[in-house]
Motif scaffolding. Sequence first.
Motif, PDB file in Angstrom:
ATOM      1  N   SER A 154       0.818  -1.211   0.000  1.00 27.63           N
ATOM      2  CA  SER A 154       0.000   0.000   0.000  1.00 27.63           C
ATOM      3  C   SER A 154       0.848   1.255   0.000  1.00 27.63           C
ATOM      4  O   SER A 154       1.921   1.299   0.609  1.00 27.63           O
ATOM      5  CB  SER A 154      -0.887   0.034   1.244  1.00 27.63           C
ATOM      6  OG  SER A 154      -1.670  -1.123   1.323  1.00 27.63           O
ATOM      7  N   THR A 155       0.329   2.291  -0.648  1.00 23.63           N
ATOM      8  CA  THR A 155       0.963   3.592  -0.681  1.00 23.63           C
ATOM      9  C   THR A 155      -0.111   4.656  -0.506  1.00 23.63           C
ATOM     10  O   THR A 155      -1.090   4.674  -1.257  1.00 23.63           O
ATOM     11  CB  THR A 155       1.670   3.821  -2.034  1.00 23.63           C
ATOM     12  OG1 THR A 155       2.560   2.730  -2.291  1.00 23.63           O
ATOM     13  CG2 THR A 155       2.438   5.118  -2.040  1.00 23.63           C
ATOM     14  N   PHE A 156       0.051   5.535   0.501  1.00 21.00           N
ATOM     15  CA  PHE A 156      -0.873   6.653   0.663  1.00 21.00           C
ATOM     16  C   PHE A 156      -0.514   7.739  -0.337  1.00 21.00           C
ATOM     17  O   PHE A 156       0.663   8.063  -0.518  1.00 21.00           O
ATOM     18  CB  PHE A 156      -0.798   7.230   2.082  1.00 21.00           C
ATOM     19  CG  PHE A 156      -1.801   6.649   3.025  1.00 21.00           C
ATOM     20  CD1 PHE A 156      -2.942   7.358   3.357  1.00 21.00           C
ATOM     21  CD2 PHE A 156      -1.617   5.398   3.567  1.00 21.00           C
ATOM     22  CE1 PHE A 156      -3.878   6.822   4.226  1.00 21.00           C
ATOM     23  CE2 PHE A 156      -2.539   4.849   4.432  1.00 21.00           C
ATOM     24  CZ  PHE A 156      -3.683   5.570   4.770  1.00 21.00           C
ATOM     25  N   VAL A 157      -1.513   8.319  -0.973  1.00 22.59           N
ATOM     26  CA  VAL A 157      -1.322   9.414  -1.909  1.00 22.59           C
ATOM     27  C   VAL A 157      -1.176  10.707  -1.103  1.00 22.59           C
ATOM     28  O   VAL A 157      -2.006  10.985  -0.230  1.00 22.59           O
ATOM     29  CB  VAL A 157      -2.522   9.524  -2.875  1.00 22.59           C
ATOM     30  CG1 VAL A 157      -2.428  10.789  -3.720  1.00 22.59           C
ATOM     31  CG2 VAL A 157      -2.608   8.286  -3.763  1.00 22.59           C
ATOM     32  N   LEU A 158      -0.122  11.481  -1.375  1.00 21.09           N
ATOM     33  CA  LEU A 158       0.066  12.763  -0.694  1.00 21.09           C
ATOM     34  C   LEU A 158      -0.776  13.857  -1.329  1.00 21.09           C
ATOM     35  O   LEU A 158      -1.390  14.665  -0.647  1.00 21.09           O
ATOM     36  CB  LEU A 158       1.541  13.173  -0.717  1.00 21.09           C
ATOM     37  CG  LEU A 158       2.502  12.255   0.036  1.00 21.09           C
ATOM     38  CD1 LEU A 158       3.933  12.734  -0.141  1.00 21.09           C
ATOM     39  CD2 LEU A 158       2.119  12.181   1.506  1.00 21.09           C
ATOM     40  N   ARG A 159      -0.785  13.883  -2.654  1.00 22.64           N
ATOM     41  CA  ARG A 159      -1.529  14.910  -3.378  1.00 22.64           C
ATOM     42  C   ARG A 159      -1.803  14.413  -4.783  1.00 22.64           C
ATOM     43  O   ARG A 159      -0.948  13.788  -5.398  1.00 22.64           O
ATOM     44  CB  ARG A 159      -0.694  16.194  -3.448  1.00 22.64           C
ATOM     45  CG  ARG A 159      -1.410  17.340  -4.107  1.00 22.64           C
ATOM     46  CD  ARG A 159      -0.633  18.650  -4.128  1.00 22.64           C
ATOM     47  NE  ARG A 159       0.652  18.622  -3.455  1.00 22.64           N
ATOM     48  CZ  ARG A 159       1.734  19.213  -3.931  1.00 22.64           C
ATOM     49  NH1 ARG A 159       1.712  19.850  -5.076  1.00 22.64           N
ATOM     50  NH2 ARG A 159       2.877  19.150  -3.274  1.00 22.64           N
ATOM     51  N   CYS A 160      -2.977  14.709  -5.287  1.00 28.67           N
ATOM     52  CA  CYS A 160      -3.328  14.365  -6.669  1.00 28.67           C
ATOM     53  C   CYS A 160      -2.879  15.503  -7.579  1.00 28.67           C
ATOM     54  O   CYS A 160      -3.270  16.654  -7.371  1.00 28.67           O
ATOM     55  CB  CYS A 160      -4.843  14.139  -6.796  1.00 28.67           C
ATOM     56  SG  CYS A 160      -5.347  13.748  -8.471  1.00 28.67           S
ATOM     57  N   LEU A 161      -2.071  15.188  -8.569  1.00 27.12           N
ATOM     58  CA  LEU A 161      -1.561  16.203  -9.480  1.00 27.12           C
ATOM     59  C   LEU A 161      -2.427  16.354 -10.731  1.00 27.12           C
ATOM     60  O   LEU A 161      -2.455  17.412 -11.345  1.00 27.12           O
ATOM     61  CB  LEU A 161      -0.133  15.876  -9.885  1.00 27.12           C
ATOM     62  CG  LEU A 161       0.836  15.746  -8.700  1.00 27.12           C
ATOM     63  CD1 LEU A 161       2.212  15.325  -9.185  1.00 27.12           C
ATOM     64  CD2 LEU A 161       0.903  17.034  -7.919  1.00 27.12           C
ATOM     65  N   LYS A 162      -3.124  15.292 -11.107  1.00 27.52           N
ATOM     66  CA  LYS A 162      -4.012  15.347 -12.261  1.00 27.52           C
ATOM     67  C   LYS A 162      -5.064  14.272 -12.109  1.00 27.52           C
ATOM     68  O   LYS A 162      -4.759  13.119 -11.785  1.00 27.52           O
ATOM     69  CB  LYS A 162      -3.245  15.134 -13.570  1.00 27.52           C
ATOM     70  CG  LYS A 162      -4.141  15.231 -14.794  1.00 27.52           C
ATOM     71  CD  LYS A 162      -3.365  15.124 -16.084  1.00 27.52           C
ATOM     72  CE  LYS A 162      -4.312  15.271 -17.267  1.00 27.52           C
ATOM     73  NZ  LYS A 162      -3.609  15.206 -18.531  1.00 27.52           N
ATOM     74  N   LYS A 163      -6.310  14.652 -12.363  1.00 28.54           N
ATOM     75  CA  LYS A 163      -7.418  13.705 -12.280  1.00 28.54           C
ATOM     76  C   LYS A 163      -8.449  14.131 -13.311  1.00 28.54           C
ATOM     77  O   LYS A 163      -9.032  15.194 -13.199  1.00 28.54           O
ATOM     78  CB  LYS A 163      -8.020  13.730 -10.873  1.00 28.54           C
ATOM     79  CG  LYS A 163      -9.138  12.756 -10.669  1.00 28.54           C
ATOM     80  CD  LYS A 163      -9.620  12.842  -9.227  1.00 28.54           C
ATOM     81  CE  LYS A 163     -10.735  11.891  -8.971  1.00 28.54           C
ATOM     82  NZ  LYS A 163     -11.208  11.998  -7.566  1.00 28.54           N
ATOM     83  N   GLU A 164      -8.615  13.329 -14.310  1.00 27.81           N
ATOM     84  CA  GLU A 164      -9.565  13.631 -15.381  1.00 27.81           C
ATOM     85  C   GLU A 164     -10.621  12.552 -15.448  1.00 27.81           C
ATOM     86  O   GLU A 164     -10.312  11.379 -15.208  1.00 27.81           O
ATOM     87  CB  GLU A 164      -8.830  13.712 -16.725  1.00 27.81           C
ATOM     88  CG  GLU A 164      -7.810  14.808 -16.832  1.00 27.81           C
ATOM     89  CD  GLU A 164      -8.393  16.202 -16.865  1.00 27.81           C
ATOM     90  OE1 GLU A 164      -9.597  16.338 -17.171  1.00 27.81           O
ATOM     91  OE2 GLU A 164      -7.652  17.160 -16.593  1.00 27.81           O
ATOM     92  N   PRO A 165     -11.844  12.907 -15.785  1.00 25.85           N
ATOM     93  CA  PRO A 165     -12.891  11.895 -15.887  1.00 25.85           C
ATOM     94  C   PRO A 165     -12.754  10.992 -17.121  1.00 25.85           C
ATOM     95  O   PRO A 165     -13.283   9.908 -17.153  1.00 25.85           O
ATOM     96  CB  PRO A 165     -14.185  12.706 -15.942  1.00 25.85           C
ATOM     97  CG  PRO A 165     -13.761  14.038 -16.490  1.00 25.85           C
ATOM     98  CD  PRO A 165     -12.358  14.247 -16.013  1.00 25.85           C
ATOM     99  N   SER A 166     -12.039  11.484 -18.123  1.00 23.80           N
ATOM    100  CA  SER A 166     -11.809  10.693 -19.336  1.00 23.80           C
ATOM    101  C   SER A 166     -10.624  11.291 -20.086  1.00 23.80           C
ATOM    102  O   SER A 166     -10.143  12.360 -19.753  1.00 23.80           O
ATOM    103  CB  SER A 166     -13.056  10.697 -20.236  1.00 23.80           C
ATOM    104  OG  SER A 166     -13.268  11.983 -20.772  1.00 23.80           O
ATOM    105  N   VAL A 167     -10.218  10.597 -21.113  1.00 26.45           N
ATOM    106  CA  VAL A 167      -9.133  11.064 -21.956  1.00 26.45           C
ATOM    107  C   VAL A 167      -9.586  12.289 -22.757  1.00 26.45           C
ATOM    108  O   VAL A 167     -10.770  12.429 -23.069  1.00 26.45           O
ATOM    109  CB  VAL A 167      -8.644   9.923 -22.878  1.00 26.45           C
ATOM    110  CG1 VAL A 167      -9.691   9.540 -23.894  1.00 26.45           C
ATOM    111  CG2 VAL A 167      -7.337  10.273 -23.540  1.00 26.45           C
ATOM    112  N   GLN A 168      -8.664  13.172 -23.095  1.00 25.23           N
ATOM    113  CA  GLN A 168      -8.986  14.361 -23.904  1.00 25.23           C
ATOM    114  C   GLN A 168      -9.187  13.943 -25.357  1.00 25.23           C
ATOM    115  O   GLN A 168      -8.301  13.325 -25.934  1.00 25.23           O
ATOM    116  CB  GLN A 168      -7.836  15.366 -23.799  1.00 25.23           C
ATOM    117  CG  GLN A 168      -7.946  16.573 -24.699  1.00 25.23           C
ATOM    118  CD  GLN A 168      -8.893  17.624 -24.181  1.00 25.23           C
ATOM    119  OE1 GLN A 168      -9.082  17.751 -22.995  1.00 25.23           O
ATOM    120  NE2 GLN A 168      -9.485  18.381 -25.058  1.00 25.23           N
ATOM    121  N   PRO A 169     -10.333  14.247 -25.943  1.00 24.61           N
ATOM    122  CA  PRO A 169     -10.567  13.865 -27.354  1.00 24.61           C
ATOM    123  C   PRO A 169      -9.808  14.741 -28.333  1.00 24.61           C
ATOM    124  O   PRO A 169      -9.483  15.853 -28.064  1.00 24.61           O
ATOM    125  CB  PRO A 169     -12.077  14.031 -27.524  1.00 24.61           C
ATOM    126  CG  PRO A 169     -12.499  14.987 -26.467  1.00 24.61           C
ATOM    127  CD  PRO A 169     -11.491  14.888 -25.351  1.00 24.61           C
TER     128      PRO A 169
END
Length: 156
Positions: free
Chosen positions: A141-156
């Motif tokens: 296991s690894t705890f996430v410190l900070r999310c740098l990018k989170k997208e709901p889907s790929v960019q079309p």
Amino acid sequence: MGNSAKLDEIDRRILRELRRDGRLSNLKLAERVGLSATPCWNRVKALEERGVIEGYAVLLNQKALGLPDTVIIEVTLDRHDDDTLERFGAALAELPEVVEAYLLTGEYDYLIKVAVAGTEGYEQFLRHKLYKLPGLRHSRSTFVLRCLKKEPSVQP
């Protein structure tokens, strides 16, 4: 997906706008992509029917829901037969803390992303849920410190 080759620039503009705001009215969407309402609606329906648009969802803030922490877990199973993989995958999918789960190649069998409330919430998840799943041999296991990018889907 073979469908991607058939997307023209207007389709891509429609997808980019809906990706930013899936609640756009057809009229507002048409205005933003430079179409009149009916052709825009027809294109959106065609994109849905072709499976390019899989659905629409609301993005929830996990911190606001009392689950501020994200943990990435690598899992190894004790066996790799179809029955073990199927049973483990089905049981994993039932756990509400699991946000994403991937069957992998390489050293680990699964990569799992879970939402929890701190180390105490994570310990509860491990002891009462993950460790009780069929076929689990090892996890890391690894705890996430900070999310740098989170997208709901790929960019079309």
